[in-house]
Scaffold this motif. Structure first.
Motif, PDB file in Angstrom:
ATOM      1  N   HIS A 340      35.631  36.565  58.607  1.00 50.21           N
ATOM      2  CA  HIS A 340      36.545  37.623  58.169  1.00 50.21           C
ATOM      3  C   HIS A 340      35.796  38.942  57.981  1.00 50.21           C
ATOM      4  O   HIS A 340      36.312  40.013  58.330  1.00 50.21           O
ATOM      5  CB  HIS A 340      37.241  37.210  56.870  1.00 50.21           C
ATOM      6  CG  HIS A 340      38.365  36.242  57.066  1.00 50.21           C
ATOM      7  ND1 HIS A 340      39.547  36.577  57.693  1.00 50.21           N
ATOM      8  CD2 HIS A 340      38.482  34.924  56.736  1.00 50.21           C
ATOM      9  CE1 HIS A 340      40.349  35.533  57.733  1.00 50.21           C
ATOM     10  NE2 HIS A 340      39.736  34.505  57.155  1.00 50.21           N
ATOM     11  N   ARG A 341      34.582  38.897  57.453  1.00 47.90           N
ATOM     12  CA  ARG A 341      33.778  40.116  57.305  1.00 47.90           C
ATOM     13  C   ARG A 341      33.428  40.702  58.675  1.00 47.90           C
ATOM     14  O   ARG A 341      33.406  41.920  58.862  1.00 47.90           O
ATOM     15  CB  ARG A 341      32.497  39.816  56.521  1.00 47.90           C
ATOM     16  CG  ARG A 341      32.719  39.486  55.049  1.00 47.90           C
ATOM     17  CD  ARG A 341      31.405  39.150  54.384  1.00 47.90           C
ATOM     18  NE  ARG A 341      30.489  40.285  54.415  1.00 47.90           N
ATOM     19  CZ  ARG A 341      29.166  40.167  54.308  1.00 47.90           C
ATOM     20  NH1 ARG A 341      28.592  38.976  54.210  1.00 47.90           N
ATOM     21  NH2 ARG A 341      28.397  41.257  54.338  1.00 47.90           N
ATOM     22  N   THR A 342      33.161  39.815  59.639  1.00 50.90           N
ATOM     23  CA  THR A 342      32.863  40.271  61.007  1.00 50.90           C
ATOM     24  C   THR A 342      34.064  41.023  61.582  1.00 50.90           C
ATOM     25  O   THR A 342      33.928  42.117  62.144  1.00 50.90           O
ATOM     26  CB  THR A 342      32.518  39.079  61.913  1.00 50.90           C
ATOM     27  OG1 THR A 342      31.419  38.355  61.365  1.00 50.90           O
ATOM     28  CG2 THR A 342      32.164  39.544  63.324  1.00 50.90           C
ATOM     29  N   ILE A 343      35.238  40.439  61.438  1.00 52.12           N
ATOM     30  CA  ILE A 343      36.447  41.068  61.977  1.00 52.12           C
ATOM     31  C   ILE A 343      36.724  42.383  61.257  1.00 52.12           C
ATOM     32  O   ILE A 343      37.124  43.374  61.881  1.00 52.12           O
ATOM     33  CB  ILE A 343      37.638  40.101  61.876  1.00 52.12           C
ATOM     34  CG1 ILE A 343      37.399  38.868  62.761  1.00 52.12           C
ATOM     35  CG2 ILE A 343      38.936  40.793  62.297  1.00 52.12           C
ATOM     36  CD1 ILE A 343      38.420  37.758  62.588  1.00 52.12           C
ATOM     37  N   ASP A 344      36.488  42.414  59.940  1.00 52.10           N
ATOM     38  CA  ASP A 344      36.661  43.673  59.188  1.00 52.10           C
ATOM     39  C   ASP A 344      35.805  44.779  59.786  1.00 52.10           C
ATOM     40  O   ASP A 344      36.263  45.914  59.975  1.00 52.10           O
ATOM     41  CB  ASP A 344      36.269  43.477  57.720  1.00 52.10           C
ATOM     42  CG  ASP A 344      37.261  42.621  56.943  1.00 52.10           C
ATOM     43  OD1 ASP A 344      38.400  42.443  57.429  1.00 52.10           O
ATOM     44  OD2 ASP A 344      36.880  42.130  55.867  1.00 52.10           O
ATOM     45  N   ALA A 345      34.532  44.446  60.081  1.00 51.67           N
ATOM     46  CA  ALA A 345      33.602  45.444  60.624  1.00 51.67           C
ATOM     47  C   ALA A 345      34.005  45.860  62.037  1.00 51.67           C
ATOM     48  O   ALA A 345      33.945  47.045  62.394  1.00 51.67           O
ATOM     49  CB  ALA A 345      32.175  44.890  60.623  1.00 51.67           C
ATOM     50  N   VAL A 346      34.455  44.900  62.845  1.00 56.95           N
ATOM     51  CA  VAL A 346      34.852  45.206  64.225  1.00 56.95           C
ATOM     52  C   VAL A 346      36.104  46.084  64.245  1.00 56.95           C
ATOM     53  O   VAL A 346      36.231  46.985  65.081  1.00 56.95           O
ATOM     54  CB  VAL A 346      35.078  43.904  65.019  1.00 56.95           C
ATOM     55  CG1 VAL A 346      35.732  44.200  66.369  1.00 56.95           C
ATOM     56  CG2 VAL A 346      33.759  43.175  65.235  1.00 56.95           C
ATOM     57  N   GLY A 354      29.890  43.554  68.687  1.00 55.96           N
ATOM     58  CA  GLY A 354      30.510  42.803  67.602  1.00 55.96           C
ATOM     59  C   GLY A 354      31.781  42.105  68.045  1.00 55.96           C
ATOM     60  O   GLY A 354      32.071  40.969  67.645  1.00 55.96           O
ATOM     61  N   LEU A 355      32.562  42.784  68.895  1.00 50.74           N
ATOM     62  CA  LEU A 355      33.816  42.213  69.388  1.00 50.74           C
ATOM     63  C   LEU A 355      33.556  40.931  70.177  1.00 50.74           C
ATOM     64  O   LEU A 355      34.218  39.899  69.965  1.00 50.74           O
ATOM     65  CB  LEU A 355      34.530  43.252  70.255  1.00 50.74           C
ATOM     66  CG  LEU A 355      36.010  43.050  70.545  1.00 50.74           C
ATOM     67  CD1 LEU A 355      36.821  43.060  69.262  1.00 50.74           C
ATOM     68  CD2 LEU A 355      36.505  44.139  71.482  1.00 50.74           C
ATOM     69  N   ASN A 356      32.579  40.976  71.070  1.00 57.35           N
ATOM     70  CA  ASN A 356      32.281  39.798  71.881  1.00 57.35           C
ATOM     71  C   ASN A 356      31.775  38.638  71.026  1.00 57.35           C
ATOM     72  O   ASN A 356      32.120  37.477  71.259  1.00 57.35           O
ATOM     73  CB  ASN A 356      31.248  40.149  72.955  1.00 57.35           C
ATOM     74  CG  ASN A 356      31.862  40.960  74.086  1.00 57.35           C
ATOM     75  OD1 ASN A 356      33.061  41.051  74.205  1.00 57.35           O
ATOM     76  ND2 ASN A 356      31.020  41.562  74.909  1.00 57.35           N
ATOM     77  N   LEU A 357      30.947  38.941  70.018  1.00 62.88           N
ATOM     78  CA  LEU A 357      30.438  37.881  69.145  1.00 62.88           C
ATOM     79  C   LEU A 357      31.554  37.288  68.287  1.00 62.88           C
ATOM     80  O   LEU A 357      31.568  36.081  68.016  1.00 62.88           O
ATOM     81  CB  LEU A 357      29.317  38.424  68.256  1.00 62.88           C
ATOM     82  CG  LEU A 357      27.967  38.599  68.964  1.00 62.88           C
ATOM     83  CD1 LEU A 357      26.998  39.374  68.087  1.00 62.88           C
ATOM     84  CD2 LEU A 357      27.370  37.237  69.321  1.00 62.88           C
ATOM     85  N   ALA A 358      32.496  38.119  67.864  1.00 66.98           N
ATOM     86  CA  ALA A 358      33.631  37.599  67.093  1.00 66.98           C
ATOM     87  C   ALA A 358      34.420  36.588  67.923  1.00 66.98           C
ATOM     88  O   ALA A 358      34.802  35.509  67.429  1.00 66.98           O
ATOM     89  CB  ALA A 358      34.540  38.751  66.651  1.00 66.98           C
ATOM     90  N   PHE A 359      34.643  36.900  69.197  1.00 70.53           N
ATOM     91  CA  PHE A 359      35.383  35.965  70.044  1.00 70.53           C
ATOM     92  C   PHE A 359      34.547  34.729  70.391  1.00 70.53           C
ATOM     93  O   PHE A 359      35.082  33.637  70.537  1.00 70.53           O
ATOM     94  CB  PHE A 359      35.874  36.676  71.302  1.00 70.53           C
ATOM     95  CG  PHE A 359      37.089  37.523  71.064  1.00 70.53           C
ATOM     96  CD1 PHE A 359      38.330  36.939  70.842  1.00 70.53           C
ATOM     97  CD2 PHE A 359      37.007  38.896  71.013  1.00 70.53           C
ATOM     98  CE1 PHE A 359      39.460  37.707  70.591  1.00 70.53           C
ATOM     99  CE2 PHE A 359      38.125  39.680  70.764  1.00 70.53           C
ATOM    100  CZ  PHE A 359      39.353  39.082  70.547  1.00 70.53           C
TER     101      PHE A 359
END
Length: 385
Positions: A340-346, A354-359
């Protein structure tokens, strides 16, 4: 539009001179010194050796002081408009104005979405190329090559980011343009940085660690004589390329060489702000994750993610890698919270890394897709799309 040679002003004061005393020493009017410092004119060639002695600098250092022009009013003025209509008339003040606009765009890179910056950067890059192709003064043309190298590098970053790191051809063409312009300007630092950016495309886009290592090594070689920071940053990506290839000993050897560069950083190293302990740790954590050693990656990435609060794109990449490290250790509650923190930052910057790592993390969570917490994460990823 106003401009100042602030380095020249500081050097005069450090040498113990007022404008009046320096003018008296050189046998010129005080207003002449004032025009030098306001970038309206330059010292005549026959005066320069005496001026260098008065300021206690070498001839080369004096030239650098004269070339260092800062725009103090960034509103476009008649000079810029006239230069675009009459490109052969472009002068160093126009170059300084463009350079200031480019610097501000670069500062926004870690704070704003690349889609919001691409239009402005593309317009600026087109203006730089147009003026450089038509510049009549050789010194102005060389200065424009320097700015073009920087603007082409930024364009490569933005184009790759906007494509979510799927388009590899266009960014590489911009980086090649940057390398060529940097060579014309005799600027090994910018040449090294553009080459390093090409290694990023090879490593993270093409997934070609061999080519990535080769390009990162070329960047390190280009930077070695001018920037320990850029050398260290390049060696970090050599290490990551080896990690992607599963070569632990080669990876750690490159990490040791990169770490040694911290002891060689000097005050004139312009790349020093890019090569920090946080950047070193971010890449070291990424290396251990690529080597399938998530238990070694986790503490490094956890510490680094907190330290990168002001660099949202880098923080998003670190959080994405931390999420993957937690998933691979079976720490699902922590992984979900970090996701969730990753998505917040993206969501703030939509940086491609960051987008690719989130997916990537989302794909690794598929086996728990029936769980409510995993469904919530999937909904947020769909919203990102």
């Amino acid at each position: 539009m106003a401009a100042k040679r602030m380095g020249l002003v500081r050097r005069r004061k450090a040498a113990g001179h007022t404008q009046e005393s320096l003018a008296e020493f050189l046998g010129v009017e005080r207003s002449t010194v004032g025009r030098w410092e306001s970038a309206e004119t330059e010292p005549q060639a026959w005066l320069r050796p005496k001026l260098a002695r008065a300021l206690k600098v070498s001839n080369e250092e004096l030239q650098a002081l004269l070339d260092d022009i800062i725009v103090t009013d960034t509103q476009p003025g008649e000079r810029m408009t006239y230069a675009l209509e009459n490109p052969a008339s472009a002068d160093l003040m126009v170059v300084a104005y463009i350079h200031e606009r480019l610097r501000k765009l670069d500062e926004l890179y870690d704070q704003e979405a690349s889609t919001a910056l691409l239009g402005r950067a593309g317009q600026l890059h087109g203006q730089v190329r147009f003026l450089r192709e038509n510049a009549a003064n050789p010194r102005v043309r060389r200065a424009l090559y320097e700015v073009e190298a920087d603007s082409a590098t930024i364009m490569g970053q933005l184009v790759w980011d906007v494509s979510q790191r799927r388009d590899h051809h266009a960014p590489v063409q911009y980086f090649k343009e940057a390398v060529e312009a940097a060579r014309h300007a005799r600027d090994p630092s910018t040449e090294a940085y553009a080459t390093l950016r090409m290694s990023f495309v090879a490593l993270y886009g093409e997934k070609n660690p061999v080519r990535g290592v080769t390009l990162a090594e070329q960047a390190a070689d280009a930077a070695r004589m001018v920037s320990p920071s850029l050398t260290g940053l390049s060696l970090l990506h050599v290490a990551e390329g080896h990690a992607m290839a599963g070569a632990l000993s080669e990876c750690e050897a490159a990490l040791r060489k990169a770490e040694a560069q911290f002891d060689r950083v000097h005050p004139d190293d312009l790349a020093a702000p890019f090569y920090t302990v946080n950047e070193f740790n971010r890449l070291a954590g990424s290396c251990y994750l690529a080597l399938d050693l998530p238990e070694r990656a986790e503490p490094i990435l956890r510490m680094t993610s907190r330290a990168l609060a002001s660099k949202k794109k880098s923080q998003a990449i670190t959080l994405g890698n931390l999420t993957l490290a937690l998933i691979r250790q079976g720490k699902l509650d922590e992984a979900a919270a970090t996701m969730h923190r990753t998505i917040d930052a993206v969501e703030l910057t939509r940086g491609g890394g960051g987008l690719n790592l989130a997916f990537s993390a989302g794909r690794e969570l598929r086996q728990w897709r029936t769980e409510p917490w995993a469904q919530e994460i999937n909904d947020r990823l769909l919203a990102l799309m």
